[in-house]
Structure formats: C-alpha cells, structure tokens
Design a protein around this motif. Structure first.
Motif, PDB file in Angstrom:
ATOM      1  N   UNK A  42       0.812  -1.219   0.000  1.00 28.87           N
ATOM      2  CA  UNK A  42       0.000   0.000   0.000  1.00 28.87           C
ATOM      3  C   UNK A  42       0.845   1.268   0.000  1.00 28.87           C
ATOM      4  N   UNK A  43       2.154   1.130  -0.213  1.00 30.70           N
ATOM      5  CA  UNK A  43       3.045   2.282  -0.205  1.00 30.70           C
ATOM      6  C   UNK A  43       2.939   3.066  -1.513  1.00 30.70           C
ATOM      7  N   UNK A  44       3.362   4.322  -1.441  1.00 34.43           N
ATOM      8  CA  UNK A  44       3.245   5.200  -2.606  1.00 34.43           C
ATOM      9  C   UNK A  44       4.117   4.730  -3.770  1.00 34.43           C
ATOM     10  N   UNK A  45       5.320   4.223  -3.465  1.00 38.95           N
ATOM     11  CA  UNK A  45       6.209   3.829  -4.562  1.00 38.95           C
ATOM     12  C   UNK A  45       5.686   2.600  -5.305  1.00 38.95           C
ATOM     13  N   UNK A  46       4.844   1.806  -4.668  1.00 45.71           N
ATOM     14  CA  UNK A  46       4.222   0.682  -5.363  1.00 45.71           C
ATOM     15  C   UNK A  46       3.189   1.206  -6.361  1.00 45.71           C
ATOM     16  N   UNK A  47       2.407   2.192  -5.932  1.00 44.85           N
ATOM     17  CA  UNK A  47       1.430   2.800  -6.830  1.00 44.85           C
ATOM     18  C   UNK A  47       2.133   3.485  -8.001  1.00 44.85           C
ATOM     19  N   UNK A  89       6.264  -5.891 -10.113  1.00 46.48           N
ATOM     20  CA  UNK A  89       6.066  -5.105  -8.891  1.00 46.48           C
ATOM     21  C   UNK A  89       6.292  -5.971  -7.659  1.00 46.48           C
ATOM     22  N   UNK A  90       5.715  -7.180  -7.684  1.00 45.49           N
ATOM     23  CA  UNK A  90       5.863  -8.080  -6.539  1.00 45.49           C
ATOM     24  C   UNK A  90       7.316  -8.503  -6.374  1.00 45.49           C
ATOM     25  N   UNK A  91       7.955  -8.853  -7.466  1.00 47.30           N
ATOM     26  CA  UNK A  91       9.314  -9.399  -7.397  1.00 47.30           C
ATOM     27  C   UNK A  91      10.358  -8.325  -7.083  1.00 47.30           C
ATOM     28  N   UNK A  92      10.278  -7.176  -7.737  1.00 48.54           N
ATOM     29  CA  UNK A  92      11.329  -6.172  -7.628  1.00 48.54           C
ATOM     30  C   UNK A  92      11.116  -5.188  -6.485  1.00 48.54           C
ATOM     31  N   UNK A  93       9.872  -4.937  -6.134  1.00 52.69           N
ATOM     32  CA  UNK A  93       9.607  -3.879  -5.156  1.00 52.69           C
ATOM     33  C   UNK A  93       9.032  -4.411  -3.837  1.00 52.69           C
ATOM     34  N   UNK A  94       8.062  -5.287  -3.933  1.00 54.19           N
ATOM     35  CA  UNK A  94       7.391  -5.733  -2.713  1.00 54.19           C
ATOM     36  C   UNK A  94       8.270  -6.681  -1.907  1.00 54.19           C
ATOM     37  N   UNK A  95       8.778  -7.714  -2.560  1.00 49.19           N
ATOM     38  CA  UNK A  95       9.512  -8.750  -1.827  1.00 49.19           C
ATOM     39  C   UNK A  95      10.772  -8.211  -1.171  1.00 49.19           C
ATOM     40  N   UNK A  96      11.562  -7.426  -1.876  1.00 48.58           N
ATOM     41  CA  UNK A  96      12.838  -6.952  -1.333  1.00 48.58           C
ATOM     42  C   UNK A  96      12.639  -6.057  -0.124  1.00 48.58           C
ATOM     43  N   UNK A  97      11.539  -5.319  -0.095  1.00 44.91           N
ATOM     44  CA  UNK A  97      11.283  -4.451   1.054  1.00 44.91           C
ATOM     45  C   UNK A  97      10.531  -5.170   2.165  1.00 44.91           C
ATOM     46  N   UNK A  98       9.660  -6.085   1.795  1.00 44.38           N
ATOM     47  CA  UNK A  98       8.847  -6.763   2.801  1.00 44.38           C
ATOM     48  C   UNK A  98       9.645  -7.817   3.571  1.00 44.38           C
ATOM     49  N   UNK A  99      10.724  -8.315   2.997  1.00 44.87           N
ATOM     50  CA  UNK A  99      11.459  -9.405   3.622  1.00 44.87           C
ATOM     51  C   UNK A  99      12.407  -8.915   4.724  1.00 44.87           C
ATOM     52  N   UNK A 100      12.660  -7.613   4.796  1.00 40.80           N
ATOM     53  CA  UNK A 100      13.618  -7.087   5.775  1.00 40.80           C
ATOM     54  C   UNK A 100      13.198  -7.362   7.213  1.00 40.80           C
ATOM     55  N   UNK A 101      11.932  -7.134   7.621  1.00 37.63           N
ATOM     56  CA  UNK A 101      11.566  -7.481   9.005  1.00 37.63           C
ATOM     57  C   UNK A 101      11.747  -8.967   9.328  1.00 37.63           C
ATOM     58  N   UNK A 102      11.568  -9.830   8.332  1.00 39.34           N
ATOM     59  CA  UNK A 102      11.761 -11.257   8.562  1.00 39.34           C
ATOM     60  C   UNK A 102      13.229 -11.586   8.786  1.00 39.34           C
ATOM     61  N   UNK A 103      14.128 -10.849   8.149  1.00 43.59           N
ATOM     62  CA  UNK A 103      15.558 -11.072   8.359  1.00 43.59           C
ATOM     63  C   UNK A 103      15.975 -10.734   9.784  1.00 43.59           C
ATOM     64  N   UNK A 104      15.255  -9.800  10.409  1.00 46.14           N
ATOM     65  CA  UNK A 104      15.615  -9.367  11.752  1.00 46.14           C
ATOM     66  C   UNK A 104      15.576 -10.511  12.752  1.00 46.14           C
ATOM     67  N   UNK A 105      14.593 -11.381  12.637  1.00 44.73           N
ATOM     68  CA  UNK A 105      14.458 -12.484  13.599  1.00 44.73           C
ATOM     69  C   UNK A 105      15.277 -13.699  13.199  1.00 44.73           C
ATOM     70  N   UNK A 106      15.928 -13.626  12.046  1.00 47.00           N
ATOM     71  CA  UNK A 106      16.678 -14.782  11.564  1.00 47.00           C
ATOM     72  C   UNK A 106      17.923 -15.043  12.405  1.00 47.00           C
ATOM     73  N   UNK A 107      18.581 -13.967  12.875  1.00 48.38           N
ATOM     74  CA  UNK A 107      19.812 -14.138  13.630  1.00 48.38           C
ATOM     75  C   UNK A 107      19.631 -14.975  14.891  1.00 48.38           C
ATOM     76  N   UNK A 108      18.611 -14.659  15.661  1.00 42.86           N
ATOM     77  CA  UNK A 108      18.360 -15.420  16.878  1.00 42.86           C
ATOM     78  C   UNK A 108      17.979 -16.859  16.608  1.00 42.86           C
ATOM     79  N   UNK A 109      17.290 -17.094  15.496  1.00 46.35           N
ATOM     80  CA  UNK A 109      16.865 -18.452  15.186  1.00 46.35           C
ATOM     81  C   UNK A 109      18.017 -19.321  14.714  1.00 46.35           C
ATOM     82  N   UNK A 110      19.035 -18.717  14.093  1.00 45.30           N
ATOM     83  CA  UNK A 110      20.182 -19.506  13.654  1.00 45.30           C
ATOM     84  C   UNK A 110      20.897 -20.115  14.848  1.00 45.30           C
TER      85      UNK A 110
END
Length: 310
Positions: A203-208, A220-241
């Motif tokens: 729902x961000x402006x740059x997607x529109x 749009x999904x591959x180049x813009x949504x996924x690369x930005x949306x996956x960052x919060x998921x990377x945050x919890x990856x360190x502790x899980x490793x």
C-alpha cells in the motif's frame, strides 16, 4: 564493508569475553555443589579433594576464570566435564553440534522458505480463503508446541502409516519427523511476519508509482514488494540460527537424537561448570556471527541500507 566487518568482529570478541566472565561468575552464585552427584557415591575426602584440585574448584573464582581463559586462548581448550570425567567440552561440541545443526538448519531453511511463501500468498489474497487457511495454520503453529506436535507425528507416520522411523539417528529418514516438528513453528512465525510486512509495503506510494509506470504485476511483486517486505523477517533470523542448537533439546529428547541441546540443558541441572561455560560460549559465538550475517544481508537485500561507520 570490510572496515565494518572488522569493526564488528572486534565488538564480537569483546562481547564474547563479557559473556564468558558473566556466565562464569553467575555459575558460582548459584547454590549447590558441582560435585554433588559424585558426593552421592560417598567419595573419600581425599578423592573429593583431588577432584576439586583437578577442576580448580578449590581456587578463588577469579583464578578459575584466569585459568579457563588461558587454556581457551592458548590451546582452544574449554575444559573437561565434571559429570562425565574424561569428556572434553570441545570434543563434545565437535561431535554433537553437527547433529543438532543438520536437524536445526534443515528445519530453519524449510520453515523460512515455506513461511515466507505462505505469508506472500496470504497477503496477496487478503480476506479470501487462502488467507484464512494460512492464518489458521499460523495460529495453530504458534499455539501448539513442538513437544506436542512431535508425538502426534510419531503416531501418524510411524505407528499408523509406518512410513518413517519413530526415533533414533543414523538412517536417511530419521531426521524427517524431527525436521517437520521443528519447522512448524518457524513456518507460522514467518508467515505472520511476511503477511503483515507485504500488506504494509503493497500500500506504499512507490508501489502505486511503479504500477502507474506500467510495471507488470509480477515485476512489482518481485522487484519492489519482496525486497522491502522481507527485511523485518531477516531481523528475527539471527536469533533463530543460534537457536537451532539450543532450542531443539526437547525434540532431540523425544526422538532420541544425540545432539548438543541435551548436554546444554543437562549441564545446567547437574551444575557441570565446564560444560555450561563451554556451550554458552559456543552458542554466544553463533548468535554474534548470525547477527553479523543478518546485518550484511540487509545491505544485499536493500541497497539503501549502507554498512558504514556512520
């Protein structure tokens, strides 16, 4: 990037030292006798004194710490188990850590991949049946602990269907059920994180703007949504490793797997000081390395994030 990594390695060494010192002193504040189990064997006073001298328990805490650090930095020696005389902590880690890593890493990879995929599917089908199904699975995955799921998997796939071994280690199929039991919670966690993140990004402006420029839906999904949306998921990856070693103790117990988690938990209950310090240092090192890897991945996934001294 190189300066940043070297700087982080320096901080890692300092942090690992603090973890070691803190763990060492906290152990000696806990009431109890490290030779308690041996004392149950009615050891003669001289034999007990010999054990205390061998493990340095008759020395002040700061001297014990100094000897530990000296042996560790000169010979890489983390000490010898009190409960299992003759068993080196370093050898135990080398022998059992790969077993925990095989189960934990495979379950983490499967859990992260499926969880991210489910989160994307749920977000792109918001308020439709795929979204409801994935949300339901995510709730079940979060609320049902692995020690409840594991016996159910054993009953269905081992007792009823006779497709997979119920316990043991060594065969190619023996790690399948433990992997499923461990990955279920990871799938649920990443599905929830990814769903929320994709909904926020989409729902961000740059997607529109990208859509207005004529970029295809897949682009749009591959180049813009996924690369930005996956960052919060990377945050919890360190502790899980790092958690793939320490967090699989229950699963290792249920499936009779000789992993490192068993020695970690048992050393705490037995007050096995060398094993506690050795495994804590090992897990602390893994956690710090995992956090560094995650920070580097930030810069790879999103070029806007710069790893510099600033």
């Amino acid at each position: 990037m190189l300066k940043y990594i070297l700087k982080r390695i320096g901080f890692m060494i300092v942090t690992l030292f603090v973890i070691t010192v803190t763990t060492f002193y906290l152990m000696h504040t806990v009431p109890g006798d490290p030779l308690g189990k041996m004392a149950q064997r009615n050891l003669p006073p001289q034999v007990r004194a010999n054990f205390e001298a061998k493990y340095g328990l008759n020395e002040p805490v700061h001297k014990q710490l100094f000897m530990f650090l000296k042996n560790f930095f000169t010979d890489g020696d983390l000490g010898e188990s009190i409960i299992y005389p003759g068993m080196k902590v370093t050898s135990t880690i080398k022998k059992n850590a790969p077993i925990s890593a095989k189960i934990g890493f495979s379950s983490l990879v499967v859990g992260v991949f499926i969880g991210i995929l489910f989160g994307i599917i749920a977000a792109l089908n918001r308020n439709r049946w795929p979204d409801y199904v994935i949300i339901f699975l995510a709730i079940v995955g979060v609320t049902v602990p692995s020690f409840v799921l594991a016996p159910l998997l054993q009953y269905v796939f081992s007792v009823k269907l006779k497709l997979l071994p119920a316990y043991g280690w060594g065969s190619k199929l023996s790690w399948v059920l433990p992997m499923i039991a461990l990955s279920f919670g990871t799938i649920a966690t990443y599905a929830r994180y990814m769903r929320s993140s994709v909904l926020e990004v989409i729902n961000s402006d740059y997607i529109l703007t990208a859509e207005a420029k004529g970029v295809s839906y897949g682009g749009v999904i591959r180049k813009h949504v996924l690369r930005n949306a996956i960052i919060p998921s990377l945050t919890i990856l360190g502790g899980q490793i790092s958690g793939i070693f320490a967090g699989s103790f229950v699963i290792e117990k249920i499936f009779s797997i000789p992993g490192l988690g068993f020695y970690l938990v048992k050393s705490v209950s037995d007050m096995d000081f060398p094993m506690i310090v050795g495994t804590t240092v090992f897990f602390g090192f893994l956690f710090l390395v995992a956090q560094l890897v995650v920070d580097i991945l930030y810069g790879i996934v999103d070029p806007r994030i710069k790893l510099s001294e600033d």
